[in-house]
Each structure stands twice: as structure tokens, then as C-alpha cells.
Design an enzyme around this catalytic site. Structure first.
Site, PDB file in Angstrom:
ATOM      1  N   ASP A  75      70.485 -15.381 -38.319  1.00 59.73           N
ATOM      2  CA  ASP A  75      71.668 -15.843 -37.625  1.00 59.73           C
ATOM      3  C   ASP A  75      72.839 -15.356 -38.484  1.00 59.73           C
ATOM      4  O   ASP A  75      72.658 -15.059 -39.650  1.00 59.73           O
ATOM      5  CB  ASP A  75      71.583 -17.373 -37.611  1.00 59.73           C
ATOM      6  CG  ASP A  75      72.880 -18.018 -37.246  1.00 59.73           C
ATOM      7  OD1 ASP A  75      73.401 -17.673 -36.186  1.00 59.73           O
ATOM      8  OD2 ASP A  75      73.364 -18.859 -38.016  1.00 59.73           O
TER       9      ASP A  75
HETATM   10  P1  ADP Z   1      76.318 -17.493 -35.030  1.00 58.91           P
HETATM   11  O1  ADP Z   1      75.252 -17.067 -34.111  1.00 58.91           O
HETATM   12  O2  ADP Z   1      77.058 -16.329 -35.639  1.00 58.91           O
HETATM   13  O3  ADP Z   1      75.886 -18.461 -36.066  1.00 58.91           O
HETATM   14  P2  ADP Z   1      77.220 -19.517 -33.225  1.00 58.91           P
HETATM   15  O4  ADP Z   1      76.204 -19.268 -32.153  1.00 58.91           O
HETATM   16  O5  ADP Z   1      77.066 -20.709 -34.045  1.00 58.91           O
HETATM   17  O6  ADP Z   1      77.412 -18.221 -34.134  1.00 58.91           O
HETATM   18  O7  ADP Z   1      78.650 -19.549 -32.528  1.00 58.91           O
HETATM   19  C1  ADP Z   1      79.070 -18.490 -31.704  1.00 58.91           C
HETATM   20  C2  ADP Z   1      80.549 -18.494 -31.454  1.00 58.91           C
HETATM   21  O8  ADP Z   1      80.912 -19.649 -30.701  1.00 58.91           O
HETATM   22  C3  ADP Z   1      81.393 -18.562 -32.691  1.00 58.91           C
HETATM   23  O9  ADP Z   1      81.642 -17.284 -33.227  1.00 58.91           O
HETATM   24  C4  ADP Z   1      82.664 -19.183 -32.174  1.00 58.91           C
HETATM   25  O10 ADP Z   1      83.480 -18.213 -31.600  1.00 58.91           O
HETATM   26  C5  ADP Z   1      82.172 -20.127 -31.099  1.00 58.91           C
HETATM   27  N1  ADP Z   1      82.026 -21.499 -31.581  1.00 58.91           N
HETATM   28  C6  ADP Z   1      80.893 -22.159 -31.865  1.00 58.91           C
HETATM   29  N2  ADP Z   1      81.115 -23.405 -32.270  1.00 58.91           N
HETATM   30  C7  ADP Z   1      82.460 -23.557 -32.284  1.00 58.91           C
HETATM   31  C8  ADP Z   1      83.340 -24.616 -32.641  1.00 58.91           C
HETATM   32  N3  ADP Z   1      82.907 -25.789 -33.082  1.00 58.91           N
HETATM   33  N4  ADP Z   1      84.654 -24.392 -32.535  1.00 58.91           N
HETATM   34  C9  ADP Z   1      85.122 -23.210 -32.098  1.00 58.91           C
HETATM   35  N5  ADP Z   1      84.341 -22.179 -31.754  1.00 58.91           N
HETATM   36  C10 ADP Z   1      83.047 -22.328 -31.847  1.00 58.91           C
HETATM   37 MG    MG Z   2      75.069 -20.129 -37.003  1.00 54.88          MG
END
Ligand code: ADP
Ligand code: MG
Length: 653
Positions: free
Chosen positions: A351
Site C-alpha cells: 500500500d
Molecule cells: P493509499 O492506498 O495510498 O494508502 P488510501 O486508499 O488510504 O491511500 O486513500 C486514497 C485517497 O483517498 C487518498 O490519497 C486521499 O486522497 C483520499 N482520502 C482517504 N482518506 C481521507 C481522509 N480521511 N481525508 C481526506 N482524504 C482522504
Molecule cells: Mg494506506
């Protein structure tokens, strides 16, 4: 631990204790030594000849063995290899009785003294079992260390006075004082004071971390400098430490698949051993034209050497030692299966946010069409409810500008963002694509330059009107580059799956040299991607466990890092790295491969030894005693090579 030599059952009767083993082994040693020369001492025709002192050794050493064999057979309906040894011992006794009746069944080594033979076999079995117990106990030292880690009492503030109470009486929200150089006994949040805390016992990290008001501290860690007061956040049986202990205990009971296969074999091996012994009897009798007495001796020898103790020991001892070793280094491996699966993975999926990049994301820029303070207040108040690494960054940034207020109707759009009602207004903070990329012209230039720089961009809407955009920058975690490089060197393919935008994904992937990545994924799309990879690869997923739970659960094997205090990750991942140290991953994979090689090598060697021993017995080149010696030497070899896994240092993983 349950193999043929180990005579363990659910309850532990007295004769299965170490004390009993030591006493009976010592007595039996003397009795069996005398028994060897019995005929010379008492003469062939005296009545004492029949009262061979070796009987004492036979009885003392075979009680546990016979008990396990019959307990398993009659109570549990299971055939264990201890039954084989029991049959061999009974056969030896039968030979002795034949000898009493004047039927000479002498062989060169035992002078017809089959009581000595029976006693010797049981004696060696008991030594084997004892050695196995000792190795297992050594492996368990890792969790015993954990269990004993947390102090049993705490200084609790009761009406302004500090009273020492047993931790079981400490309640959530109590205030506890931890003096300098004392160990922390509960999980809680620092309410007054500053200090450095050494977490090495839990995470394997040697550098202490600074803590101040608002930081979490955990039971089992050492307070190094200042006195701190902490407000208890978890009951004493719910602390991170006690959860680790439960998980490791559970891991020891979850045997690896190869171990259970060895167990299944027992029910096939026992009847085959008896059949082969009978065949050997007839082949030697009719084919080799030896006397029926000699044929019987060869048959009995086959029974003794056929027992696959070493084979049965190979996996469980190695797994126990490996889990014990990893626990000492702050790596919780939850099952033998997870360990074996990890040794076979050819693809590691990461991730991005919080896994390859640091948890402390920072806000680098923002634009808004409303008043700055109001904008920050909305963002801080909505994000306060989220545990996402981005949320923590946004809250830190927002609260610097304006205090947050309470919100209602909080809703997490996993992998997208969060929404809540603040002062009767519906506020959403989420990834920019969630808003259908309807950039207001004055923001457009800014946003595209942020994206070009590989920033994570989130939008903020109030009552469905976009009021601003925020750019966040994440930096690579220390050791991430080294981790990816080492994985590539080990021939392992790396893949990054992220919910973030394509630009930020590309930038991180380029920096790390990860060639395959997918971006803008929702949690369910990550899951699909993992499922697809799984079709042709053995996949290990590394994630933060909070919003990656589905894909962690889907992968062949899953890993979470820096899980101190995050229960979800600790529960879901097969392997938990207590410290946030991504560079430990390649080393861990190398170590599990080494464990796997040890297991396979031990199995091959023990099977080869058994085969050779059976052939030698067929030709009368092994006696039952020598058979028992060979048999136990191979078990000993297996136990020692497994025990060596306990001593492997981290850098040699
Ligand atoms: P990754 O796969 O890189 O760990 P996530 O799946 O956790 O990323 O999140 C994907 C995207 O969703 C983030 O890059 C962000 O743009 C948005 N996002 C997720 N959670 C939040 C939050 N609590 N506040 C604002 N944006 C969020
Ligand atoms: Mg993540």
C-alpha cells in the site's frame, strides 16, 4: 508440540514431568547397565535370572510411552507412532519370555537379553522426548519474556495520593505515575511530564522515543528519564502487550501444514510398519533361510527404526524456534502457516500511504474561496474523526490555524475521504476526483502544478459547494528504498497499489524503482487487484491494516507494520511488525526461506536414515538396540538444527 517421541497429552500426568523423566532416566541407567551383564552376574540357571533388574528400567521408561499410545488409541481413536514403539517393546518382552521357555532367540549384541533391549528402546525414547520438550521450552522463552515484561503493580492516583495497586485493579481513566527508570505497567496517554521511553522489548527497536503530553505509551516499555503521569486507556488484559502474548500463544497452537501431514501419516505409518515387519520376518525366514528367532529379531528391529520421530519433529520444532526468534525481535508471526507461506511468496504488494511513505504527511499548500480560519475549522473538525494518516496531517495543520469544533453524522468513505455535519452544514473532505474534477478556473493552474509535483490533492466542500483544495506531500519511509532493492535482488516482484492519484503514485514508484503500480483504487478495487495477482503468484500484502483490511485478508499472506496500539492491524495481518520498520521485510522473508530449507533438509535426511535403517535390519545388520540409537540420533540431529534457528541474528536473517 506433539510428535511420536514426545509423550504429551492434554493433561500432564506426573510421569510426563521433567522431574519424573530425570529421576527415572537416572535409575534406569543403573538398572540397564547391570541388566546388560545380568547373566554373568547371576548365572543362567538361578531363579534371579528371571528377575532381571532391567525390568525396572523397562517399566519406568515405558509408562509414559505406553500411556500416550493407549490414551491416543482408545480415548482419542488416534494411532500415534508411540504405538509402534510400544509394539516393539512388547515384542522384545515376548522374545524374553520365549527365552525363558527355553527357545533361544539370541543375537550377538544382546546375548538373548531382551529385557535390556526393551529397556534401552524406552530409555532412548524418553531422552528424545525430553530433548524435544527442552527445545520447545526454549522457544517459548520469547513469550515468557513478554508475559513477565509488564510490572504487576502501578502507582495509581487516588484522591491526590499515589498508591501501589495490582494492575488488574487499575481502571480506564485512572491516572498512573511512572517514575524515572521504572517500567510502564499500563497502556495510556501521557497527561503530564516528558520523557524518553524505550520500547525495545516490544518492537525490537533499540533507540528510545521521546514522549510528551498527548503521546501514547504502552505496558512493557521502559521509562528512561523523567517522571510522567499517564491516563489509562485500556484495561490491563487488553493492553497491546497482552494481545501480543495471546497471539503468540495462538501461533504456537496453529501448526504448519507440513506438521499436520506428519501427524496424518502416523495412522498410515503404524500399520505399514507392522506390515513391513511381518514381511521382513517372512522374507528373512523363507528367503534368507535364517532361523525363525533371527527373523523375529529383524522384524522387531524394523518396528523400532520405522518410527518417523525425526520426520514428525522436523516442522514443529523449526517453526517453534523461528516464531520464538522473531518474537524477540518485535515480529509477531501468527501461525506456522503464515511463516511457511511467506517463505514461498514471489510477489510483495505494498500500500502507499503510511506503508511506503511516512505516516507524518504534511500540508504543503492550499487555496480556498472562504475565510482561512473557517476553512481550517471545517477541515479540522471533519478529519478529527478519521484515523487515516492524511487525516492526522490535516488535523495538525488545521488546529494550528483554528480550533476544531464538534461534529455529527460523521461518515467515513473508506479510501475516499470523510464527511460530517458541522454547524448544520454538510462538509466533505475527500480526494479531488470525488468531486468530479470541476475545477473552478482560478484553482486549475494551482491544482495541476501540485499534481505535477506528485502531491496528494484533497478537496473540501460545504453544502455541495467546493470551497478549497489542499495539497499534501508525503516522503518515503526510511528504509523503503533499501527494502525494495533487496526484494528485487532476492528475485521478488514488487507491486504498489494506491488510492492516491496517478501523479503521486508515479512519483513514489519512480523514486523506489517499483515498476508495477495501480493508482486511484478504491479498497474493493485493491482487493480485486490482489485477487488477480494471486491467480498466478504467491502474494504477500503489506498494508496499514486500517483501510486495507479487505486486501490484507485476501492475500496469501499479509503483513502490517508499526502496529503498536492499532488493534485492527494486529488482528488482521498474519504477520505484525511492532516497529514501523519496512526494511525488516526482506530480512524476514530470507529468514523464513531459511526455516523452510531447514525443514525440508531435516525431512529428507530423516526419511533417508529410516530407509537405510530398514534395509540394514532386513539384512540383520542392525539390532533393535542399534536401531533405537540410529532412530534417536536422527531425532537429535533434527532438534539441534531447529534449535539453531533460535540463535540466528537479525543481520543473518
Ligand atoms: P493509499 O492506498 O495510498 O494508502 P488510501 O486508499 O488510504 O491511500 O486513500 C486514497 C485517497 O483517498 C487518498 O490519497 C486521499 O486522497 C483520499 N482520502 C482517504 N482518506 C481521507 C481522509 N480521511 N481525508 C481526506 N482524504 C482522504
Ligand atoms: Mg494506506
Amino acid at each position: 508440540m506433539d510428535s511420536c517421541c514426545s509423550v504429551k497429552t492434554a493433561k500432564e500426568p506426573f510421569f510426563q514431568t521433567l522431574k519424573y523423566q530425570i529421576v527415572s532416566l537416572s535409575i534406569s541407567l543403573v538398572c540397564l547397565a547391570l541388566s546388560f551383564f545380568w547373566q554373568d552376574i547371576v548365572g543362567r540357571h538361578s531363579i534371579a535370572y528371571y528377575l532381571n533388574i532391567g525390568w525396572i528400567g523397562v517399566i519406568l521408561c515405558s509408562i509414559p510411552l505406553v500411556y500416550t499410545a493407549f490414551y491416543n488409541l482408545f480415548k482419542l481413536g488416534k494411532i500415534k507412532s508411540s504405538l509402534l514403539i510400544t509394539v516393539a517393546i512388547i515384542a522384545c518382552i515376548a522374545l524374553e519370555i520365549l527365552d525363558w521357555c527355553g527357545v533361544s532367540v539370541a543375537d550377538a549384541h544382546s546375548h538373548g537379553n531382551y529385557i535390556f533391549t526393551a529397556g534401552e528402546v524406552a530409555f532412548l525414547m524418553m531422552i528424545g522426548g525430553m530433548l524435544e520438550d527442552i527445545t520447545v521450552r526454549k522457544s517459548k522463552a520469547g513469550i515468557e519474556k513478554l508475559v513477565n515484561l509488564a510490572p504487576k503493580t502501578a502507582w495509581v492516583n487516588i484522591n491526590g495520593e499515589y498508591v501501589s495497586l495490582p494492575v488488574s485493579l487499575v481502571r480506564i481513566d485512572d491516572t498512573v505515575l511512572v517514575k524515572p527508570y521504572e517500567q510502564v505497567s499500563v497502556d495510556g496517554v501521557v497527561s503530564t511530564g516528558n520523557s524518553a521511553v524505550n520500547t525495545s522489548a516490544i518492537t525490537g527497536e533499540s533507540l528510545p522515543t521521546d514522549v510528551t503530553v498527548g503521546d501514547n505509551v504502552y505496558a512493557g516499555t521502559w521509562n528512561q528519564s523523567g517522571a510522567i503521569e499517564i491516563v489509562v486507556t485500556r484495561a490491563s488484559n487488553q493492553t497491546t502487550l497482552s494481545k501480543m502474548v495471546q497471539l503468540v500463544k495462538q501461533a504456537e497452537n496453529n501448526r504448519a501444514p507440513i506438521a499436520s501431514t506428519a501427524d496424518k501419516w502416523a495412522s498410515i505409518i503404524v500399520p505399514s510398519a507392522v506390515t513391513i515387519a511381518v514381511i521382513v520376518f517372512f522374507v528373512t525366514l523363507l528367503g534368507f533361510k535364517v532361523g525363525w528367532q533371527e527373523a523375529l529379531v529383524r522384524g522387531v528391529t524394523v518396528l523400532v527404526v520405522f518410527c518417523p520421530c525425526a520426520l514428525a519433529l522436523a516442522t514443529p520444532t523449526a517453526i517453534a524456534a523461528a516464531i520464538g526468534n522473531a518474537t524477540k525481535r518485535g515480529i509477531i508471526i501468527k501461525s506456522g502457516l503464515a511463516l511457511q507461506t511467506l517463505s514461498a511468496v514471489d510477489t510483495v504488494v505494498f500500500d502507499k500511504t503510511g506503508t511506503l511513505t511516512k505516516n507524518d504527511v504534511t500540508v504543503v499548500d492550499y487555496v480556498t474561496s472562504i475565510d482561512d480560519k473557517h476553512f481550517a475549522m471545517y477541515v479540522g473538525s471533519v478529519e478529527k474523526t478519521s484515523t487515516h494518516p492524511l487525516a492526522q496531517a490535516l488535523v495538525r495543520w488545521a488546529e494550528n490555524k483554528s480550533p476544531s469544533i464538534s461534529s455529527t453524522d460523521m461518515n467515513t468513505l473508506i479510501g475516499v475521504g470523510v464527511s460530517a455535519t458541522i454547524e448544520d452544514r454538510h462538509v466533505v473532505v475527500a480526494k479531488y476526483t470525488h468531486f468530479g474534477v470541476s475545477f473552478a478556473p482560478n484553482f486549475l493552474a494551482k491544482c495541476s502544478s501540485w499534481l505535477n509535483d506528485g502531491r496528494t490533492v484533497v478537496g473540501v466542500s460545504v453544502d455541495d459547494n467546493i470551497v478549497g483544495w489542499i495539497a499534501l506531500g508525503d516522503t518515503l519511509k526510511e528504509g523503503a528504498l533499501q527494502c525494495i532493492n533487496q526484494l528485487h535482488l532476492a528475485g521478488i516482484r514488487t507491486v504498489m497499489l494506491t488510492g492516491d492519484n496517478q501523479f503521486s503514485a508515479k512519483m513514489i514508484a519512480l523514486q523506489l524503482g517499483i515498476e508495477e503500480y495501480q493508482h486511484s483504487l478504491l479498497p474493493e478495487q485493491k482487493l480485486l487487484a490482489v485477487q488477480q495477482l494471486k491467480q498466478s503468484h504467491k502474494v504477500c500484502m503489506v498494508g496499514d491494516g486500517v483501510n486495507d483490511a479487505p486486501s490484507l485478508a485476501t492475500a496469501d499472506c499479509s503483513m502490517a507494520m508499526g502496529v503498536m496500539g492499532t488493534d485492527v492491524a494486529l488482528q488482521i495481518a498474519d504477520i505484525a511488525l511492532m516497529a514501523d520498520r519496512i526494511d525488516k521485510i526482506p530480512d524476514l522473508i530470507t529468514f523464513t526461506r531459511r526455516v523452510h530449507r531447514t525443514i525440508i533438509r531435516n525431512m529428507c535426511i530423516s526419511m533417508a536414515i529410516n530407509l537405510i535403517a530398514v534395509i540394514l535390519s532386513l539384512f540383520g545388520l542392525l539390532t533393535p538396540i542399534l536401531g533405537a540409537v540410529v532412530h534417536n540420533l536422527s531425532s537429535l540431529f533434527v532438534v539441534i538444527t531447529s534449535a539453531l534457528l533460535l540463535t540466528v541474528k537479525e543481520k543473518q536473517y
